[in-house]
Design an enzyme around this catalytic site. Sequence first.
Site, PDB file in Angstrom:
ATOM      1  N   GLU A 184      -6.592   4.093 -13.345  1.00 59.13           N
ATOM      2  CA  GLU A 184      -5.459   3.893 -14.248  1.00 59.13           C
ATOM      3  C   GLU A 184      -5.863   4.141 -15.705  1.00 59.13           C
ATOM      4  O   GLU A 184      -5.514   3.393 -16.612  1.00 59.13           O
ATOM      5  CB  GLU A 184      -4.835   2.517 -14.040  1.00 59.13           C
ATOM      6  N   PHE A 194       1.688   4.168  -4.551  1.00 59.35           N
ATOM      7  CA  PHE A 194       2.079   4.960  -5.717  1.00 59.35           C
ATOM      8  C   PHE A 194       1.245   6.226  -5.727  1.00 59.35           C
ATOM      9  O   PHE A 194       0.031   6.174  -5.931  1.00 59.35           O
ATOM     10  CB  PHE A 194       1.820   4.130  -6.977  1.00 59.35           C
ATOM     11  N   GLY A 195       1.891   7.356  -5.482  1.00 59.09           N
ATOM     12  CA  GLY A 195       1.176   8.623  -5.337  1.00 59.09           C
ATOM     13  C   GLY A 195       1.271   9.493  -6.568  1.00 59.09           C
ATOM     14  O   GLY A 195       2.222  10.273  -6.709  1.00 59.09           O
TER      15      GLY A 195
END
Length: 393
Positions: free
Chosen positions: A372, A133-134
């Site tokens: 995150e 996930f970039g």
Amino acid sequence: MPLSPLQLLDTDSLLSEEDRAIRDTVRAFVEDRLKPEIAGWYDAGTAPVRDLAREFGSMGLLGMHLTGYGCAGTSATAYGLACLELEAGDSGLRSVVSVQGSLAMYAIWKHGSDAQKDEWLPRMATGEAIGCFGLTEPDFGSNPGGMRTRARRDAPGNEQSDWILTGNKMWITNGSVADVAVVWARTDDGIRGFVVPTSTEGFTAPDIKQKMSLRASVTSELVLDDVRLPAEAMLPEAKGLSGPLSCLTEARFGIVYGALGAARDCLETTIAYARDREIFDRSLASYQLTQAKLADMSVELGKGMLLALHLGRLKDTGRLPPEAISVGKLNNTREALRIARECRTILGAAGITLEYPLMRHANNLESVLTYEGTAEVHQMVIGQALTGESAFR
């Protein structure tokens, strides 16, 4: 008979029989398969991610909370408990499952076309295909809206023409072993997501070396050098920052549980050590100061578990707002790190070795605290919910 830390509040009684069965299956796998190897992987700064992904897939752990496409469709609570048990092994191992299921797979499942879902999700659910996930860039972590990665049409104005992607992404879990990358880029129409096969010309993913945290995990940079993609590579249902942020919200939920796994492993290890270790002709566990530390840490672990289970119930009924996940992520990562550090003091010098998991967990949790969404970002999310005022700008 001494109680384990989570038995103090009998949190098992709050779980369904199915959730307990899933939890126990993952716990046994972690104990039998992962814990005997993890110190060596951490010391070497690597892990057999591709082999592990297939094993995780065979257990139904990849995208387990999603429905269809070979995904298990479990409760959110069961997924959280699986994350807890995996992180009791190591944060890096939980990250493999979290990034695959809650970021890469979820992005395609939530925002992708039917063709994108059919092509990738079944293979990702089995672990045959690995995703990454970039979103984060070298200069833009907490401010993803500032990203510089660009996607432009090969023929401007022609919606059937190819996309050309250029830019860099940083701190990407699974990057160099991934078969597909979900990459977010700025376009003339706002921020959009793209499904990028990593075999595409112009895509490279050099590993980031010399990490002191998450060493049993693959972390990479993504380099996009005029990567050409067909028009249908764009995720059609995601437009603007709400797309990637919805994926982050999904992944943060797993972290709420996962951090508790690291904390529990530290506490259980420390209690066992303190009961066996003699100092001044008495067990270390018999001293008041030791018991005070263990009591305080167990109270925080129990509170964190009650919070996680409450958020799981809200999510299972579709009533979990993002600010509540921020409460869970902020509290449980912060308290887990404090528990790991405090446990280390009880073991003294032994606590810094890989014979025991304490320093490994503490080092990993330094990353979990900030990825995150840093602690400060979640404080501002909560603050905005309480005041109605944004402190981000």
